[in-house]
Design a protein around this motif. Structure first.
Motif, short mmCIF file in Angstrom:
data_model
loop_
_atom_site.label_atom_id
_atom_site.label_comp_id
_atom_site.label_asym_id
_atom_site.label_seq_id
_atom_site.Cartn_x
_atom_site.Cartn_y
_atom_site.Cartn_z
N LEU A 13 0.83 -1.20 0.00
CA LEU A 13 0.00 0.00 0.00
C LEU A 13 0.87 1.26 0.00
O LEU A 13 0.55 2.24 -0.69
CB LEU A 13 -0.93 -0.02 1.22
CG LEU A 13 -2.31 0.61 1.02
CD1 LEU A 13 -3.07 -0.09 -0.11
CD2 LEU A 13 -3.12 0.55 2.30
N TRP A 14 1.97 1.23 0.75
CA TRP A 14 2.85 2.40 0.74
C TRP A 14 3.65 2.49 -0.55
O TRP A 14 3.99 3.60 -0.98
CB TRP A 14 3.73 2.37 1.98
CG TRP A 14 3.00 2.81 3.22
CD1 TRP A 14 1.85 3.53 3.27
CD2 TRP A 14 3.39 2.58 4.58
NE1 TRP A 14 1.48 3.76 4.58
CE2 TRP A 14 2.41 3.18 5.40
CE3 TRP A 14 4.45 1.92 5.18
CZ2 TRP A 14 2.47 3.15 6.80
CZ3 TRP A 14 4.52 1.88 6.57
CH2 TRP A 14 3.54 2.50 7.37
N LEU A 15 3.95 1.37 -1.20
CA LEU A 15 4.51 1.44 -2.55
C LEU A 15 3.50 2.09 -3.49
O LEU A 15 3.86 2.95 -4.31
CB LEU A 15 4.87 0.04 -3.06
CG LEU A 15 5.21 -0.07 -4.56
CD1 LEU A 15 6.39 0.82 -4.94
CD2 LEU A 15 5.48 -1.52 -4.95
N ASP A 16 2.22 1.72 -3.36
CA ASP A 16 1.18 2.34 -4.18
C ASP A 16 1.14 3.85 -3.95
O ASP A 16 0.91 4.63 -4.89
CB ASP A 16 -0.18 1.74 -3.85
CG ASP A 16 -0.36 0.33 -4.37
OD1 ASP A 16 0.44 -0.10 -5.22
OD2 ASP A 16 -1.32 -0.34 -3.94
N GLU A 17 1.35 4.28 -2.70
CA GLU A 17 1.37 5.72 -2.43
C GLU A 17 2.49 6.40 -3.22
O GLU A 17 2.29 7.45 -3.85
CB GLU A 17 1.56 5.99 -0.93
CG GLU A 17 1.60 7.47 -0.61
CD GLU A 17 2.07 7.78 0.80
OE1 GLU A 17 2.37 8.98 1.06
OE2 GLU A 17 2.17 6.87 1.64
N MET A 18 3.68 5.81 -3.20
CA MET A 18 4.80 6.42 -3.90
C MET A 18 4.63 6.35 -5.41
O MET A 18 5.04 7.27 -6.14
CB MET A 18 6.11 5.76 -3.46
CG MET A 18 6.47 6.08 -2.01
SD MET A 18 8.13 5.52 -1.52
CE MET A 18 7.83 3.76 -1.26
N LEU A 19 4.00 5.28 -5.91
CA LEU A 19 3.71 5.21 -7.34
C LEU A 19 2.75 6.33 -7.75
O LEU A 19 2.94 7.00 -8.77
CB LEU A 19 3.10 3.85 -7.69
CG LEU A 19 4.03 2.64 -7.68
CD1 LEU A 19 3.24 1.36 -7.81
CD2 LEU A 19 5.07 2.74 -8.79
N ALA A 20 1.69 6.53 -6.96
CA ALA A 20 0.73 7.59 -7.28
C ALA A 20 1.38 8.96 -7.17
O ALA A 20 1.07 9.87 -7.96
CB ALA A 20 -0.47 7.50 -6.34
N ALA A 21 2.27 9.12 -6.21
CA ALA A 21 2.94 10.41 -6.03
C ALA A 21 3.84 10.77 -7.19
O ALA A 21 4.00 11.95 -7.53
CB ALA A 21 3.75 10.39 -4.73
N THR A 22 4.44 9.76 -7.82
CA THR A 22 5.44 10.04 -8.85
C THR A 22 4.92 9.85 -10.27
O THR A 22 5.38 10.52 -11.19
CB THR A 22 6.68 9.14 -8.66
OG1 THR A 22 6.26 7.77 -8.57
CG2 THR A 22 7.42 9.52 -7.39
N ASN A 23 3.94 8.96 -10.46
CA ASN A 23 3.45 8.70 -11.82
C ASN A 23 2.16 7.89 -11.73
O ASN A 23 2.18 6.66 -11.85
CB ASN A 23 4.51 7.94 -12.62
CG ASN A 23 4.29 8.04 -14.12
OD1 ASN A 23 3.17 7.97 -14.59
ND2 ASN A 23 5.38 8.19 -14.87
N LEU A 24 1.04 8.57 -11.53
CA LEU A 24 -0.23 7.89 -11.32
C LEU A 24 -0.61 7.02 -12.52
O LEU A 24 -1.10 5.90 -12.36
CB LEU A 24 -1.34 8.90 -11.03
CG LEU A 24 -2.74 8.33 -10.84
CD1 LEU A 24 -2.79 7.30 -9.73
CD2 LEU A 24 -3.74 9.46 -10.57
N SER A 25 -0.39 7.52 -13.73
CA SER A 25 -0.74 6.75 -14.93
C SER A 25 -0.01 5.41 -14.95
O SER A 25 -0.59 4.37 -15.27
CB SER A 25 -0.41 7.54 -16.20
OG SER A 25 -1.30 8.63 -16.36
N PHE A 26 1.27 5.42 -14.61
CA PHE A 26 2.05 4.18 -14.59
C PHE A 26 1.56 3.28 -13.47
O PHE A 26 1.44 2.05 -13.64
CB PHE A 26 3.53 4.51 -14.40
CG PHE A 26 4.43 3.30 -14.43
CD1 PHE A 26 5.02 2.90 -15.61
CD2 PHE A 26 4.67 2.55 -13.28
CE1 PHE A 26 5.84 1.78 -15.65
CE2 PHE A 26 5.49 1.44 -13.31
CZ PHE A 26 6.07 1.04 -14.50
N GLY A 27 1.29 3.84 -12.31
CA GLY A 27 0.90 3.03 -11.16
C GLY A 27 -0.37 2.24 -11.35
O GLY A 27 -0.59 1.24 -10.64
#
Length: 577
Positions: free
Chosen positions: A109-123
């Motif tokens: 879930l915290w990886l998902d947070e960092m993915l959304a923070a840096t590149n939501l489309s990719f996440g």
């Protein structure tokens, strides 16, 4: 735009001092401690900051394109996906029986947070694949699991959910897609689906669609819906997956945000698929996916808010504008101005409280799957069910509001592309809509989740909060949260047995009040833990005070609005709008 700084120190603080991570893992028989978890998150943060964040603006500007019937993602995305999968990030929390690493869901879930923070489309690519895998694990045959799960979990293949039709959004009873038996266990799936994220791409490998459709003998309504696994490529005579299935991309949606994410109109023209779960029981299988995705979507709101805060705080400390409050100095950095601090503290109070609540919820999900005691598993599962609509709706509402406030900190510079703030606002907006709109989430909370176990689940949750508040007597945030909890208990009792209109009129305000109390609870736990003199501990205490004095008072207005009932909402005749 400033560099992204992963919140590793905050993750470590939460695990070690607030959520008692080591004890929780030991109780579940997992050989993971805070040091290992923090090391994993640090490496994940490095990947997000160095690999994905630099692609974000470019991906937004270039967007995905449909060329000769095939999707082309922005330059760099396909290579980034292959690197992401090769490094093992696609399999982080997945079942080891199918090649996953089986790490705790809190790390996911915290990886998902960092993915959304840096590149939501990719996440969205790994998130949707994970949701599809969870449905397959829970409902598919052993044969389908053996074939499809290992390459999906490794990231060699990806997944997509094909649920929505132009005439059937929230009301799935209206869907028209059909599935005809082919023999040998297969079905021919025909129909059109819209808004299909990750429906096609150029990463290579298969794309496994989970498609809702009706069998010929299906009863009307949602009780006649089945779920089918429909891959882009079918097996050939040699066992490879090279045969193109009868499915195609009709168009890419033109969207407000997440431009790099290919949101497809998908056409299924007698596409071969296999039943997942029992006939006419597709709704249950679908909700396995949807509940997983709703937590992920809530974290998208949190991630964007955190990223926007980092950018706005850095800008506010550099931007010179105006004079100091006493008029003696000028120009001063805008961080000196009370209104700018107010906006930044609003965002930070949500982000750090939300990060804690997300971590606590993730630990309950781990308990629901792995606790050795069946009673504890059931209790944890019920708490996750209760909190899922709260995390999805409140986090995405607060996330969008945070992106707008961060944009406001930049002033006119926030409205132009250069600083990236307008992209945060555009990207954040979809999270309030997809995977069940936030109004639907609020109705789910009031109409279904409050009634779990005859109301015992929500009352048990409130009791748990009350125990922690009592243990923190004398701490300002505990006192203010206790006052808000009393209001929440009162309106909860008033909503039991409410009419459809009364519940609908109250639902959104109720969910927000529920979220504020839950965040106040987390801030209480953080304030109690932050007893040291380190900058992190000092900041936690001060932000907790801000939440108590400037944000929790909203509870009084929300409770008053809920108690006002549905009269004013329903009084105006429909044709007068």
């Amino acid at each position: 735009m400033f560099s992204y700084v992963p919140p590793i120190d905050d993750y470590r603080f939460l695990m070690a001092e607030v959520l008692h991570f080591d004890a929780a893992m030991a109780g579940m028989g997992k050989e993971v401690d805070v040091d290992l978890a923090a090391a994993v998150l640090e490496e994940a943060g490095r990947m997000c900051a160095e690999r994905l964040h630099p692609l974000n603006r470019h991906g937004d500007e270039e967007g995905s394109r449909l060329v000769d019937g095939a999707v082309e993602t922005p330059a760099g995305f396909a290579e980034a996906w292959r690197d992401f999968a090769a490094a093992g990030w696609a399999s982080l929390s997945a079942d080891p029986a199918y090649g996953g690493q089986g790490l705790p869901f809190i790390l996911q879930l915290w990886l998902d947070e960092m993915l959304a923070a840096t590149n939501l489309s990719f996440g969205l690519f790994p998130g949707l694949t994970r949701g599809a895998c969870e449905a397959i694990i829970a409902h598919a045959s052993e044969e389908l699991k053996a074939v499809y799960l290992p390459p999906m979990i490794s990231g060699e293949w990806t997944g997509a959910m094909a649920l929505t039709e132009s005439g059937a959004g929230t009301d799935l009873a209206l869907l028209k897609a059909k599935a005809e038996p082919l023999g040998a266990g297969g079905y021919a799936v025909t129909g059109q689906k819209i808004f299909i994220s990750s429906g096609d791409h150029d990463f290579g490998g298969n794309i496994v669609h989970l498609v809702l459709a009706r069998l010929p003998d299906a009863p009307a309504g949602v009780k006649g819906i089945s779920l089918f696994l429909v891959p882009k490529f079918l097996p050939d005579a040699d066992g490879g997956f090279t045969v193109r299935n009868g499915m195609s991309v009709g168009a890419l949606e033109k969207k407000m945000g997440i431009h790099a994410q290919p949101t497809c109109v998908m056409n299924y023209d007698g596409a071969t698929g296999w039943l997942v779960g029992e006939p006419h029981k597709g709704l249950a299988a679908m909700f396995t996916m949807m509940n997983a995705e709703r937590l992920m979507v809530g974290i998208q709101g949190l991630g964007i808010a955190g990223a926007a805060y980092g950018q706005a705080a850095a800008y506010a400390k550099e931007r010179l504008q105006g004079r100091s409050a006493d008029g003696a100095r000028g120009p001063v950095a805008i961080i000196d101005h009370a209104d700018v601090r107010r906006m930044l503290l609003n965002i930070r109070a949500f982000v750090e409280g939300g990060r804690a609540l997300a971590g606590w919820t993730a630990l309950q999900l781990d308990r629901a799957h792995t606790d050795p005691d069946a009673g504890e598993r059931a209790k944890a599962d019920a708490l996750v069910a209760l909190l899922t609509p709260v995390v999805k709706a409140a986090f995405t509402d607060f996330g969008f509001e945070s992106a707008v406030q961060a944009q406001q900190v930049f002033g006119g510079h926030g409205y132009i592309r250069e600083w990236g703030m307008e992209q945060y606002v555009r990207d954040a907006r979809i999270a309030q809509i997809y995977e069940g709109t936030n109004g639907v989430q609020a109705m789910d909370l009031v109409g279904r989740k409050l009634a779990l176990a005859g109301g015992a689940v929500v009352e048990g949750f409130f009791d748990q909060i009350a125990v922690d508040l009592k243990a923190a007597e004398g701490v300002a945030i505990a006192s203010k949260t206790g006052e808000a909890l009393l209001l929440l208990r009162d309106v909860t009792a008033g909503l039991r047995g409410a009419s459809v209109d009364a519940a609908g009129a109250a639902a959104v305000d109720y969910l927000r009040l529920f979220a504020l109390v839950s965040l106040g609870w987390m801030w209480t736990r953080m304030a109690v833990a932050a007893t040291g003199d380190s900058p992190l501990h000092s900041a936690k205490r001060l932000v907790a005070d801000y939440f108590a004095l400037r944000i929790l008072p909203q509870a009084q207005g929300l409770a008053a609005s809920i108690k006002a009932g549905e009269g004013a909402v329903m009084a105006l005749a429909a044709d007068a709008f």
